[in-house]
Write a protein that holds these residues in place. Sequence first.
Motif, PDB file in Angstrom:
ATOM      1  N   TYR A 433       0.805  -1.225   0.000  1.00 25.23           N
ATOM      2  CA  TYR A 433       0.000   0.000   0.000  1.00 25.23           C
ATOM      3  C   TYR A 433       0.840   1.279   0.000  1.00 25.23           C
ATOM      4  O   TYR A 433       0.331   2.357  -0.297  1.00 25.23           O
ATOM      5  N   GLY A 434       2.104   1.174   0.364  1.00 19.22           N
ATOM      6  CA  GLY A 434       2.939   2.358   0.505  1.00 19.22           C
ATOM      7  C   GLY A 434       3.235   2.626   1.972  1.00 19.22           C
ATOM      8  O   GLY A 434       2.417   2.326   2.844  1.00 19.22           O
ATOM      9  N   ILE A 435       4.392   3.209   2.242  1.00 18.02           N
ATOM     10  CA  ILE A 435       4.828   3.420   3.625  1.00 18.02           C
ATOM     11  C   ILE A 435       3.887   4.333   4.387  1.00 18.02           C
ATOM     12  O   ILE A 435       3.607   4.123   5.568  1.00 18.02           O
ATOM     13  N   LEU A 436       3.367   5.353   3.727  1.00 19.26           N
ATOM     14  CA  LEU A 436       2.546   6.350   4.422  1.00 19.26           C
ATOM     15  C   LEU A 436       1.065   5.986   4.473  1.00 19.26           C
ATOM     16  O   LEU A 436       0.265   6.759   5.005  1.00 19.26           O
ATOM     17  N   ALA A 437       0.678   4.829   3.923  1.00 16.15           N
ATOM     18  CA  ALA A 437      -0.729   4.419   3.955  1.00 16.15           C
ATOM     19  C   ALA A 437      -1.143   4.030   5.376  1.00 16.15           C
ATOM     20  O   ALA A 437      -0.312   3.678   6.218  1.00 16.15           O
ATOM     21  N   ASN A 438      -2.438   4.085   5.643  1.00 20.79           N
ATOM     22  CA  ASN A 438      -2.962   3.717   6.961  1.00 20.79           C
ATOM     23  C   ASN A 438      -3.156   2.214   7.125  1.00 20.79           C
ATOM     24  O   ASN A 438      -3.138   1.684   8.239  1.00 20.79           O
ATOM     25  N   GLU A 439      -3.366   1.521   6.011  1.00 22.80           N
ATOM     26  CA  GLU A 439      -3.686   0.094   6.075  1.00 22.80           C
ATOM     27  C   GLU A 439      -2.640  -0.758   6.787  1.00 22.80           C
ATOM     28  O   GLU A 439      -3.011  -1.704   7.517  1.00 22.80           O
ATOM     29  N   PRO A 440      -1.339  -0.511   6.624  1.00 22.63           N
ATOM     30  CA  PRO A 440      -0.361  -1.384   7.290  1.00 22.63           C
ATOM     31  C   PRO A 440      -0.526  -1.471   8.799  1.00 22.63           C
ATOM     32  O   PRO A 440      -0.490  -2.569   9.365  1.00 22.63           O
ATOM     33  N   VAL A 441      -0.743  -0.349   9.466  1.00 18.21           N
ATOM     34  CA  VAL A 441      -0.888  -0.401  10.919  1.00 18.21           C
ATOM     35  C   VAL A 441      -2.260  -0.946  11.313  1.00 18.21           C
ATOM     36  O   VAL A 441      -2.393  -1.654  12.316  1.00 18.21           O
ATOM     37  N   TYR A 442      -3.306  -0.641  10.527  1.00 19.19           N
ATOM     38  CA  TYR A 442      -4.639  -1.174  10.829  1.00 19.19           C
ATOM     39  C   TYR A 442      -4.634  -2.709  10.789  1.00 19.19           C
ATOM     40  O   TYR A 442      -4.962  -3.381  11.776  1.00 19.19           O
ATOM     41  N   LEU A 446      -4.440  -5.897  13.694  1.00 23.27           N
ATOM     42  CA  LEU A 446      -5.471  -6.941  13.755  1.00 23.27           C
ATOM     43  C   LEU A 446      -4.851  -8.334  13.597  1.00 23.27           C
ATOM     44  O   LEU A 446      -5.240  -9.280  14.304  1.00 23.27           O
ATOM     45  N   ALA A 447      -3.879  -8.473  12.696  1.00 17.66           N
ATOM     46  CA  ALA A 447      -3.208  -9.764  12.506  1.00 17.66           C
ATOM     47  C   ALA A 447      -2.447 -10.163  13.767  1.00 17.66           C
ATOM     48  O   ALA A 447      -2.453 -11.337  14.181  1.00 17.66           O
ATOM     49  N   SER A 448      -1.790  -9.197  14.398  1.00 22.86           N
ATOM     50  CA  SER A 448      -1.052  -9.465  15.628  1.00 22.86           C
ATOM     51  C   SER A 448      -1.991  -9.924  16.738  1.00 22.86           C
ATOM     52  O   SER A 448      -1.701 -10.888  17.466  1.00 22.86           O
ATOM     53  N   LEU A 449      -3.143  -9.261  16.864  1.00 21.36           N
ATOM     54  CA  LEU A 449      -4.118  -9.641  17.889  1.00 21.36           C
ATOM     55  C   LEU A 449      -4.682 -11.030  17.639  1.00 21.36           C
ATOM     56  O   LEU A 449      -4.795 -11.849  18.568  1.00 21.36           O
ATOM     57  N   ALA A 450      -5.028 -11.317  16.384  1.00 16.10           N
ATOM     58  CA  ALA A 450      -5.575 -12.634  16.052  1.00 16.10           C
ATOM     59  C   ALA A 450      -4.574 -13.739  16.356  1.00 16.10           C
ATOM     60  O   ALA A 450      -4.919 -14.787  16.924  1.00 16.10           O
TER      61      ALA A 450
END
Length: 490
Positions: A433-442, A446-450
């Motif tokens: 998505y790109g370094i500055l996109a929001n999706e990576p942290v979102y 969620l993946a870390s929590l799961a």
Amino acid sequence: MAVDYAVIVVYLAGMLAMGWWGMRRARSKSEFLVAGRRLGPAMYSGTMAAIVLGGASTIGGVGLGYQYGLSGAWMVFTIGLGLLALSVFFSARIARLKVYTVSEMLDLRYGGGRAGIISGVVMWAYTLMLAVTSTIAYATIFDVLFDMNRTVAIVLGGSIVVAYSTLGGMWSITLTDMVQFVVKTIGVLLLLLPIAVVKAGGFSEMKAQLPTEYFDPLGIGGETIFTYVLIYTFGMLIGQDIWQRVFTARGDRTAKWGGTVAGTYCLAYALAGAVIGTAAKVLYPKLGSPDDAFATIVKDELPVGVRGLVLAAALAAVMSTSSGALIACATVANNDIWSRLRGLGRAPAGNADDHDEVKGNRLFILIMGLAVICTAIAIDNVVEALTVAYNLLVGGLLVPILGGLVWKRGTVHGALASVVVGGLAVIVLMATYGILANEPVYYGLLASLAAYLAVSLATPATDAAVLTAWRERLAGRSSELASEPTPVSQ
């Protein structure tokens, strides 16, 4: 400008002098890394506020105010909220652990294993990039002051921080941060803020000159605010640079209430930066970059002497964050990575502090400091570097750290899976998505929590003896705790 130069030179000389004085106090590992765990409320509050309010909060906060108006305060505001949450809900327990790093806390909670060293590598990368981005900011400040070459500015500013940090460790950093806190308060809150508002014609003239969205508290956008909360609020809860300051508190009440005062100060600082930026928009509506707002208003609107003090305040903001990140980076590199790789890992507390350990930690600060300066010279995009650091920190470490503090069913296998899955997800998503996109942290979070929940529930519960020792340590009753120096009055 001669008077302004004199103010800056005196300030920098004072930083080095305090480093030398701090060296005389830092004679044990505890004194060198966590100031002997004996800071009282006044020094604890000032130094905690100093470390979290760096160049991004000062220069960047004014820039966001220039671009978005009052809602530009949200970035620094979420930092303050994170510090408040840490202080009220977690700081007392963290302080009672009597450890030196976040990874040592994970070892205590989960019973050791590979989660500690992997989390150490992630935390090291975060603190390194945080120190790098702070060091790059010297180029902006020294360019305003002396029209100095970027590389020379980074080497000069970085060398001063490395020097006083290496000399006295946390004691030197504590003393310099206290001065930096006072300088920032005077320079930004008491001088630049009222002068900027008056020069812009007051709030009524600012409202008349600017669009109404500049005074909308949510004008920056709900998605941006939510991202700030994920990155900065949660980042405050788990960063080694912040925890290492919590470890300096002389008791539970100091950690809780001193941190609460510092967090409240951050909220005021956030609003001040946004108001200064809004005033700059009235005065200079067509700047090439919003980040030029701070330097421009300081150069053009402040009288001689005051200008030097405000620039010293900006320098103080950068140095406080840079030194805090540097000692955190060196502490993690030495205690969580190098010692384990050499097979010298040990119980987090209870061993004697000796002169050799001080020398070792001092050497690591010097080595990491040189690495920070070289990396800062090589990197151009500060925002991308800082985003990578915070994405890895939050995506990889938030869940196992907070999970270990609040959920007794979490296991070492769940923690390890959480760090690996969350970290890899963030890296892959940044590439997609790109370094500055929001999706990576979102999605990384969620993946870390799961992974943490699924693997913890699918593996045997943590050994009862480990959990018992953990609860005893949280309560401050463990017989393994090393004796600490007698608290000093403030």
